[in-house]
Motif scaffolding. Structure first.
Motif, PDB file in Angstrom:
ATOM      1  N   LEU A  19       0.780  -1.067  -0.173  1.00  0.00           N
ATOM      2  CA  LEU A  19      -0.073  -0.079  -0.092  1.00  0.00           C
ATOM      3  C   LEU A  19       0.861   1.419  -0.156  1.00  0.00           C
ATOM      4  O   LEU A  19       0.351   2.373   0.012  1.00  0.00           O
ATOM      5  N   ALA A  20       2.081   1.185  -0.110  1.00  0.00           N
ATOM      6  CA  ALA A  20       2.896   2.278   0.357  1.00  0.00           C
ATOM      7  C   ALA A  20       2.842   3.294  -0.984  1.00  0.00           C
ATOM      8  O   ALA A  20       2.846   4.734  -0.719  1.00  0.00           O
ATOM      9  N   GLN A  21       2.402   3.169  -2.181  1.00  0.00           N
ATOM     10  CA  GLN A  21       2.191   4.219  -3.297  1.00  0.00           C
ATOM     11  C   GLN A  21       0.616   4.396  -3.224  1.00  0.00           C
ATOM     12  O   GLN A  21       0.036   4.710  -4.579  1.00  0.00           O
ATOM     13  N   ILE A  22      -0.234   3.930  -2.579  1.00  0.00           N
ATOM     14  CA  ILE A  22      -1.597   4.007  -2.524  1.00  0.00           C
ATOM     15  C   ILE A  22      -2.387   4.888  -1.827  1.00  0.00           C
ATOM     16  O   ILE A  22      -1.953   5.026  -0.422  1.00  0.00           O
ATOM     17  N   ASP A  23      -3.326   5.849  -2.393  1.00  0.00           N
ATOM     18  CA  ASP A  23      -3.858   6.812  -1.553  1.00  0.00           C
ATOM     19  C   ASP A  23      -5.199   6.616  -1.245  1.00  0.00           C
ATOM     20  O   ASP A  23      -5.826   7.183  -0.255  1.00  0.00           O
ATOM     21  N   LEU A  24      -5.853   5.583  -2.094  1.00  0.00           N
ATOM     22  CA  LEU A  24      -7.364   5.437  -1.860  1.00  0.00           C
ATOM     23  C   LEU A  24      -7.490   3.754  -2.031  1.00  0.00           C
ATOM     24  O   LEU A  24      -7.001   3.045  -3.065  1.00  0.00           O
ATOM     25  N   VAL A  25      -8.063   3.187  -0.804  1.00  0.00           N
ATOM     26  CA  VAL A  25      -8.335   1.715  -1.060  1.00  0.00           C
ATOM     27  C   VAL A  25      -9.766   1.541  -1.262  1.00  0.00           C
ATOM     28  O   VAL A  25     -10.783   2.036  -0.499  1.00  0.00           O
ATOM     29  N   VAL A  26     -10.021   0.834  -2.160  1.00  0.00           N
ATOM     30  CA  VAL A  26     -11.571   0.518  -2.546  1.00  0.00           C
ATOM     31  C   VAL A  26     -11.914  -0.967  -2.320  1.00  0.00           C
ATOM     32  O   VAL A  26     -11.253  -1.715  -2.841  1.00  0.00           O
ATOM     33  N   PHE A  27     -12.908  -1.255  -1.493  1.00  0.00           N
ATOM     34  CA  PHE A  27     -13.018  -2.495  -0.967  1.00  0.00           C
ATOM     35  C   PHE A  27     -14.546  -2.945  -1.762  1.00  0.00           C
ATOM     36  O   PHE A  27     -15.462  -2.455  -1.718  1.00  0.00           O
ATOM     37  N   ASP A  28     -14.453  -4.197  -2.183  1.00  0.00           N
ATOM     38  CA  ASP A  28     -15.976  -5.030  -2.252  1.00  0.00           C
ATOM     39  C   ASP A  28     -16.369  -5.260  -0.865  1.00  0.00           C
ATOM     40  O   ASP A  28     -15.691  -4.931   0.126  1.00  0.00           O
ATOM     41  N   LYS A  29     -17.506  -5.302  -0.889  1.00  0.00           N
ATOM     42  CA  LYS A  29     -18.398  -5.652   0.334  1.00  0.00           C
ATOM     43  C   LYS A  29     -18.338  -6.995   0.672  1.00  0.00           C
ATOM     44  O   LYS A  29     -17.752  -7.633   1.579  1.00  0.00           O
ATOM     45  N   ASP A  30     -19.485  -7.970   0.121  1.00  0.00           N
ATOM     46  CA  ASP A  30     -19.565  -8.999   0.406  1.00  0.00           C
ATOM     47  C   ASP A  30     -18.587 -10.109  -0.006  1.00  0.00           C
ATOM     48  O   ASP A  30     -18.437 -10.163  -1.284  1.00  0.00           O
ATOM     49  N   GLY A  31     -18.069 -11.023   0.819  1.00  0.00           N
ATOM     50  CA  GLY A  31     -16.969 -11.502   0.556  1.00  0.00           C
ATOM     51  C   GLY A  31     -15.533 -11.240   0.937  1.00  0.00           C
ATOM     52  O   GLY A  31     -14.603 -11.692   0.829  1.00  0.00           O
ATOM     53  N   THR A  32     -15.305  -9.643   0.998  1.00  0.00           N
ATOM     54  CA  THR A  32     -14.166  -9.076   1.223  1.00  0.00           C
ATOM     55  C   THR A  32     -14.325  -8.228   2.522  1.00  0.00           C
ATOM     56  O   THR A  32     -13.111  -8.592   3.462  1.00  0.00           O
ATOM     57  N   LEU A  33     -15.391  -7.811   3.092  1.00  0.00           N
ATOM     58  CA  LEU A  33     -15.579  -6.968   4.144  1.00  0.00           C
ATOM     59  C   LEU A  33     -16.322  -8.089   5.189  1.00  0.00           C
ATOM     60  O   LEU A  33     -16.105  -7.953   6.504  1.00  0.00           O
ATOM     61  N   ILE A  34     -17.441  -8.362   4.493  1.00  0.00           N
ATOM     62  CA  ILE A  34     -18.291  -9.497   5.314  1.00  0.00           C
ATOM     63  C   ILE A  34     -18.347 -10.776   4.756  1.00  0.00           C
ATOM     64  O   ILE A  34     -18.186 -11.129   3.646  1.00  0.00           O
ATOM     65  N   SER A  35     -18.960 -11.854   5.484  1.00  0.00           N
ATOM     66  CA  SER A  35     -19.187 -13.244   4.740  1.00  0.00           C
ATOM     67  C   SER A  35     -20.167 -13.239   3.886  1.00  0.00           C
ATOM     68  O   SER A  35     -21.059 -12.777   4.075  1.00  0.00           O
ATOM     69  N   PHE A  36     -19.876 -13.687   2.748  1.00  0.00           N
ATOM     70  CA  PHE A  36     -20.629 -13.939   1.620  1.00  0.00           C
ATOM     71  C   PHE A  36     -21.468 -14.978   2.009  1.00  0.00           C
ATOM     72  O   PHE A  36     -23.061 -14.867   1.904  1.00  0.00           O
ATOM     73  N   GLU A  37     -21.320 -16.337   2.625  1.00  0.00           N
ATOM     74  CA  GLU A  37     -22.307 -17.142   2.737  1.00  0.00           C
ATOM     75  C   GLU A  37     -23.282 -16.714   3.732  1.00  0.00           C
ATOM     76  O   GLU A  37     -24.309 -17.106   3.664  1.00  0.00           O
ATOM     77  N   ALA A  38     -22.748 -16.202   4.877  1.00  0.00           N
ATOM     78  CA  ALA A  38     -23.599 -15.876   6.044  1.00  0.00           C
ATOM     79  C   ALA A  38     -24.879 -14.808   5.302  1.00  0.00           C
ATOM     80  O   ALA A  38     -25.610 -14.828   5.773  1.00  0.00           O
TER      81      ALA A  38
END
Length: 253
Positions: A19-38
């Protein structure tokens, strides 16, 4: 070797060097931040059961095939609609299934309207890492944060608020927004533009090949696959600069 950092600094985890050269981090939600299966596996089964009860026909198998859900393995297929389509797109596919089973188009529409429901965005939101700690570390490291999802805006905002993440998120891109949406490369570029960060200094973290291809085609500076969702290492590696077990791996000692 003596650690010259203060006790507070020693307790603060470092960010992954990617992340050293990164200024913006874009996250997907389901499966990335929270459980897709749940969030989605149980929903798919309950919806199919409701549709069978309403239509009095064995539609579940066709519904699962149409949305990309494997009931035997209890998994969402990484390239299927349930993994990458908007809620409107999923509903449209299910409607097409019902039109094949019901005696008329109006009957199919009535059946879908009666059975349709959406998963609870708060009750079923199971975080896949210490997200408040991660987001705080990213902000402390000077990184802006965005979330890009095919889910609708109201449940997305409810989930982020319930997890205590909303104050740290600069912008959100959702499936029912106007303009380009995932997985169009223009959608990723639009997120970067909203925050005022060049695409080349933006990173994407996602659990599907569609997430990664979108960012790659847009010119993202860093494309990272995570194994916490529907995609396997074999699915993600061809499209990624890096594959991590989860977003929790962004924090290192």
């Amino acid at each position: 070797m003596h650690d010259e950092r203060s006790p507070e600094q020693q307790r603060t985890p470092n960010l992954h060097p990617a992340l050293a050269q990164i200024d913006l981090v874009v996250f997907d939600k389901d499966g990335t931040l929270i459980s897709f299966e749940a969030m989605w596996a149980g929903w798919a089964r309950r919806l199919a059961a409701r549709l069978e009860a309403v239509t009095r026909r064995p539609v579940a198998g066709d519904v699962f095939a149409a949305i990309g859900f494997d009931p035997v393995g209890d998994r969402v297929l990484p390239g299927g609609p349930l993994a990458v389509a908007t809620m409107a797109g999923i509903e449209e596919r299910i409607g097409a299934v019902l039109r094949r089973w019901c005696p008329s188009i109006p009957a199919a529409r009535r059946a879908l309207a009666e059975a349709w429901f959406e998963p609870d965005p708060v009750e079923l939101a199971v975080p896949l890492a210490d997200l408040p700690g991660l987001f705080a570390a990213l902000r402390s490291g000077g990184k802006a944060i965005a979330v890009a999802t095919t889910d609708d805006r109201v449940p997305t905002e409810a989930t982020l608020a319930a997890l205590g993440l909303a104050p740290d998120v600069t912008t959100i891109l959702c499936g029912d927004d106007d303009g380009p949406t995932k997985p169009a490369p223009e959608a990723f570029a639009a997120v970067c533009d909203r925050v005022g960060v060049p695409v080349a200094r933006c990173a994407i973290f996602g659990d599907t090949p569609a997430d990664l291809r979108m960012a790659r085609q847009a010119g993202a500076g860093l494309v990272v696959g995570v194994l916490s969702g529907v995609g396997t290492a074999d699915d993600l590696a061809p499209h990624a600069d890096l594959v991590l077990a989860s977003v929790g791996a962004l924090l290192v000692d």
